[in-house]
Design an enzyme around this catalytic site. Structure first.
Site, PDB file in Angstrom:
ATOM      1  N   GLU A 191       0.802  -1.286  -0.088  1.00  0.00           N
ATOM      2  CA  GLU A 191       0.052   0.066   0.172  1.00  0.00           C
ATOM      3  C   GLU A 191       0.763   1.303   0.212  1.00  0.00           C
ATOM      4  O   GLU A 191       0.593   2.413  -0.573  1.00  0.00           O
ATOM      5  CB  GLU A 191      -1.095   0.159   1.311  1.00  0.00           C
ATOM      6  CG  GLU A 191      -2.164  -1.056   1.233  1.00  0.00           C
ATOM      7  CD  GLU A 191      -1.657  -2.584   1.539  1.00  0.00           C
ATOM      8  OE1 GLU A 191      -0.558  -2.520   1.947  1.00  0.00           O
ATOM      9  OE2 GLU A 191      -2.768  -3.152   1.386  1.00  0.00           O
TER      10      GLU A 191
ATOM     11  N   PHE B 259     -11.894  -7.347  13.828  1.00  0.00           N
ATOM     12  CA  PHE B 259     -10.812  -7.834  13.052  1.00  0.00           C
ATOM     13  C   PHE B 259     -10.443  -6.680  12.030  1.00  0.00           C
ATOM     14  O   PHE B 259     -11.302  -6.339  11.396  1.00  0.00           O
ATOM     15  CB  PHE B 259     -11.196  -9.181  12.254  1.00  0.00           C
ATOM     16  CG  PHE B 259     -10.149  -9.803  11.302  1.00  0.00           C
ATOM     17  CD1 PHE B 259      -8.755 -10.070  11.735  1.00  0.00           C
ATOM     18  CD2 PHE B 259     -10.131  -9.689  10.045  1.00  0.00           C
ATOM     19  CE1 PHE B 259      -7.653 -10.476  10.869  1.00  0.00           C
ATOM     20  CE2 PHE B 259      -9.350 -10.058   9.296  1.00  0.00           C
ATOM     21  CZ  PHE B 259      -8.217 -10.367   9.359  1.00  0.00           C
ATOM     22  N   GLN B 260      -9.226  -6.463  11.828  1.00  0.00           N
ATOM     23  CA  GLN B 260      -8.857  -5.502  11.096  1.00  0.00           C
ATOM     24  C   GLN B 260      -9.409  -4.127  10.973  1.00  0.00           C
ATOM     25  O   GLN B 260      -9.469  -3.254  10.228  1.00  0.00           O
ATOM     26  CB  GLN B 260      -8.753  -6.065   9.410  1.00  0.00           C
ATOM     27  CG  GLN B 260      -7.775  -7.164   9.294  1.00  0.00           C
ATOM     28  CD  GLN B 260      -7.624  -7.347   7.809  1.00  0.00           C
ATOM     29  OE1 GLN B 260      -8.265  -7.339   7.086  1.00  0.00           O
ATOM     30  NE2 GLN B 260      -6.294  -7.793   7.538  1.00  0.00           N
TER      31      GLN B 260
ATOM     32  N   LYS C  80     -17.954  -0.778   5.744  1.00  0.00           N
ATOM     33  CA  LYS C  80     -18.333  -1.943   4.558  1.00  0.00           C
ATOM     34  C   LYS C  80     -19.741  -1.917   4.609  1.00  0.00           C
ATOM     35  O   LYS C  80     -20.252  -2.060   3.315  1.00  0.00           O
ATOM     36  CB  LYS C  80     -18.081  -3.431   5.348  1.00  0.00           C
ATOM     37  CG  LYS C  80     -17.686  -4.227   4.116  1.00  0.00           C
ATOM     38  CD  LYS C  80     -17.168  -5.560   4.625  1.00  0.00           C
ATOM     39  CE  LYS C  80     -17.020  -6.426   3.375  1.00  0.00           C
ATOM     40  NZ  LYS C  80     -16.350  -7.727   3.649  1.00  0.00           N
TER      41      LYS C  80
ATOM     42  N   MET D 252      24.315   8.768   2.329  1.00  0.00           N
ATOM     43  CA  MET D 252      24.385   9.852   3.168  1.00  0.00           C
ATOM     44  C   MET D 252      24.360   9.913   4.523  1.00  0.00           C
ATOM     45  O   MET D 252      25.073  10.681   5.040  1.00  0.00           O
ATOM     46  CB  MET D 252      22.840  10.544   2.654  1.00  0.00           C
ATOM     47  CG  MET D 252      22.462  11.650   3.334  1.00  0.00           C
ATOM     48  SD  MET D 252      23.923  13.087   2.632  1.00  0.00           S
ATOM     49  CE  MET D 252      22.894  13.635   1.094  1.00  0.00           C
TER      50      MET D 252
END
Ligand code: TPP
Lengths: 578, 176
Positions: free
Chosen positions: A68, A130-131, A180, A493
């Site tokens: 993502e 969940f999630q 949802k 760097m």
């Protein structure tokens, strides 16, 4: 949502409605906003939307990234090269949290982006389902605006508002979280674009007296100097900007995000300011009598120590975001408004001038930098390859027409310093956040948004591996990005700082790297590794000539440093050449 | 820059929005500024909410904070005011054992002198309410604590300004 209702009641158009699901409405909203490509990753809480994406695949192209974070950076690359709003989509929980780095990056670099996340059903909110994650809470400090939708009927208004907010004024990222059940729910859909929000003023009014005072200061200045930033590009004010500096003969320097607004070769372009910027504009910042800042925000990487920054100069700040005025540097005149309108209005107030002697100072200091730094970077005599000569070769072979997408580190500074930019919106890099891993996904997004442009990505061996999985996206989508990895086998760097400020204690900066060519080939990407100077030119030719994506690894000197450099806490005029 | 930190009352007119408190408090939190008190309520305009936040800081700093607050999409306008520019009140409740009310004559005097009000009395306890300026409430607290306080709570500061705020006219010009 009150303000949108007001707006809608005022526009007396007869709306046609159709009864559709929330998720179909989401697709229709995207289409209504002109979205053609979105980047994302599916999962449970966003599946209804993916089901609609399947049905609408001829109208909207969904790009499956491999993470993502990659989706956000691709959306950013898309936005940065095109000026359009980038869109990323993810599921709830880990999908949503994986977006955060890209959102924070877009926030600090003012990139217009809309992120869509699925959320657990509204009856489960707050139950540690969940999630479930509080992505609205998590993203609040790094979004320009965010909103959770729990009812399908909110979708059109919220989407219209989201796109409007992301793009207008000082752009930024917006996040919409949708439960949802709202995705499944059917409602009467109709869409109307947002044209205003009563509590939000994207562009402040320009006070004409501030313009007059600014013009007076510029007209009477003996040693004026411009520092411009991304505001010129975001405001599409390149032409107005050029007209202003040409009329008044103003030496003009850029911040990293301002790069490419005018061509590198423009005679008034005196280079980059800031930590690894050019010698002349940094030193002369502390000698100019009027400093004209345009669409930039005096970032600490630009100003060095504020206590000794341009104290002798009158400061004029052209700025769209009132919160930036006097935030870091106290200004004498602040011209609020967008760059295009302000600069257009400024032009007739300016006297023609050339400031020849003052310009000579920039040239003299450039010569010093050339002898001490640039010559060795671009025309090295020692054996090892330099990052600079790779950039020089790319400049030659792309004629400075390429968009350069760089990652973060030494190679980024070298790319910004040495890339030739003939076209605006060509320096795509993570400036404010300095996000390693930005380049590969951003380059994919940029190339997809502007297929006609050559897109060359430059990364270090470190940052490349932070999002290397996006090679899968590149391969699946057949995006002809040219990937250049400048391999110094170090987190260069950081190693440079360890060398300069930590007595060469190279704590965890040495990299044992895989066979990068083999990895690229695993994704069926043409690939080559160059270790000798003699092979560089032909390898770059092969890369540029290649129709598809190409991977080029160049093994460069391991312990080269980027100079000039303003050490942290030092003054811009104490910039070190070695 | 003035070295002295002052108490400022920040008034923020906003659209009604669930997430806004989070957004606004984050602006203070980032800079490690302690919020002395915070109150949210409806305002004089229908549909517009008002935050009243009390902070102690430098004027230079508060100006920047106001800019950051106003930048939020759902913020209509933010102001900061010094103590002298506002008329303010705080409110507090004391819960005290009822016996004391009858046994300690002193308490009755304190209540009378402080202009506090008895809200309710029952067998076990009585509740005292007092509105006023910070110092008045602090004084009453000190006086009553000698006798024992079962519970104490104090509200955030609420304030109106001496000058006009012109939010309604501003909203009209914002309307599209
Ligand atoms: C996500 C992230 N983690 C850590 C850093 C700190 N950091 C800045 S530059 C750098 C080294 C980059 O090394 P490499 O990608 O090999 O590029 P080089 O500097 O060698 O060109 C690191 C670790 C960062 N900018 N971003």
């Amino acid at each position: 949502m009150k303000e949108i209702q007001t707006i809608q009641s005022q526009t007396k158009t007869i709306k046609t409605t159709e009864r559709i699901s929330g998720s179909e409405a989401i697709i229709k909203c995207l289409l209504a906003e002109g979205v053609d490509i979105i980047y994302g990753y599916p999962g449970g809480a966003i599946m209804p939307v993916y089901d609609e994406l399947y049905k609408y695949q001829d109208d909207i192209h969904h790009v499956l990234t491999r993470h993502e974070q990659g989706a956000t950076h691709s959306a950013q690359g898309y936005a940065r090269i095109s000026g359009k709003v980038g869109v990323a989509i993810a599921t709830s929980g880990p999908g949503a949290t994986n977006l955060i780095t890209g959102i924070a990056d877009a926030q600090i670099d003012s990139t217009p982006m809309v992120c869509i996340t699925g959320q657990v059903g509204s009856h489960l909110l707050g139950s540690d389902a969940f999630q479930e994650t509080d992505i609205v809470g998590i993203s609040t400090p790094v979004t320009k605006w965010n909103h959770q939708i729990t009812k399908a009927s909110e979708i059109p208004e919220v989407f219209a508002k989201a796109f409007y907010i992301a793009k207008s004024g000082r752009p930024g990222p917006v996040l919409i979280d949708i439960t949802k059940d709202a995705q499944f729910e059917e409602f009467d859909y109709s869409y109307e674009k947002c044209t205003g929000i009563r509590s939000y003023k994207p562009v402040p009014e320009t006070d004409i007296t501030t313009l007059e005072t600014a013009a007076d200061l510029i007209n009477t200045a003996k040693k004026p100097m411009v520092v411009w930033g991304q505001g010129v590009i975001l405001g599409e004010a390149e032409n107005e900007f050029k007209a202003v500096i040409e009329k008044a003969g103003l030496p003009s320097a850029w911040t990293i995000l301002g790069a490419s607004a005018i061509p590198t070769s423009h005679p008034l372009n005196v280079g980059m300011v800031g930590m690894h910027g050019n010698y002349a504009p940094n030193v002369l910042t502390n000698e100019c009598d009027v400093l004209i800042a345009i669409g930039m925000r005096f970032d600490d990487r630009v100003t060095g120590n504020l206590a000794t920054y341009a104290k002798q100069a009158k400061i004029i700040h052209f700025e769209i975001d009132p919160a930036e005025v006097d935030k870091n540097v106290k200004t004498d005149v602040a011209v609020l408004g967008d760059a295009k309108t302000s600069l257009k209005a400024l032009l007739p107030l300016l006297n023609e001038n050339s400031h020849t002697e003052w310009h000579q100072k920039f040239k003299d200091l450039y010569q010093i930098e050339f002898d001490k730094v640039i010559k060795n970077d671009l025309y090295p005599t020692k054996e090892g390859l330099t990052m600079g000569e790779v950039l020089k070769e790319i400049n030659i072979q792309t004629k400075g027409e390429a968009a350069i997408v760089s990652d973060v580190g030494q190679h980024q500074m070298i790319a910004c310093r040495y890339a030739d930019f003939n076209v605006s919106k060509s320096n795509i890099t993570s400036g404010g956040l300095g996000t390693m891993g930005f380049a590969l996904p951003a380059a994919i997004g940029a190339k997809m948004a502007a297929p006609e442009r050559e897109v060359v990505m430059i990364a270090g061996d470190g940052g490349y591996q932070m999002t290397i999985q996006e090679l899968g996206t590149l391969f699946q989508q057949r995006v002809p990005v040219k990937i250049v990895v400048l391999n110094n086998e170090f987190l260069g760097m950081v190693r440079q700082w360890q060398q300069l400020f930590f007595d060469k204690r190279y704590a965890s900066t040495e990299m044992v790297n895989p066979d990068f060519v083999a990895i690229a080939k695993g994704y069926h990407i043409d690939a080559k590794k160059v270790t000798q100077r003699d092979d560089l030119k032909s390898a770059v030719t092969e890369m540029i000539d290649c129709q598809g994506p190409y991977f080029l690894e160049v093994c460069v000197e391991k312990e080269d440093n980027v100079f000039p450099m303003i050490p942290t806490g030092a003054s811009v005029s104490d910039i070190r050449l070695e | 820059m003035s070295i002295e930190k002052n108490l400022y009352t920040v008034s923020i007119y906003t659209e009604n929005n669930i997430g806004l408190l989070n957004r606004i408090s984050a602006i203070f939190q980032r800079r490690h500024i302690n919020i002395e008190s915070l109150n949210t309520s409806v305002s004089e305009i229908e549909g517009v909410s008002k935050f009243t936040i009390l902070v102690r800081m430098h004027e230079e700093q508060i100006k920047k904070i106001i800019g950051q607050i106003e930048k939020q999409v759902e913020v209509i306008k933010a102001y900061y005011h010094s103590e002298e520019d506002t008329i303010y009140q705080e409110s507090c409740l004391f819960k005290i054992k009822s016996d004391l009310l009858f046994d300690e004559r002193q308490i009755q005097n304190i209540i009378k002198e402080s202009n506090a009000r008895i809200v309710t009395v029952n067998k076990e306890f009585f509740v005292l309410e007092k509105s006023g300026r910070t110092q008045e409430i602090e004084l009453l607290y000190r006086e009553l604590s000698a006798f024992g306080i079962m519970q104490f709570t104090r509200s955030g500061r609420i304030a109106v300004t001496k000058d006009e705020m012109k939010i309604s006219t501003m909203l009209k010009t914002f309307q599209h």
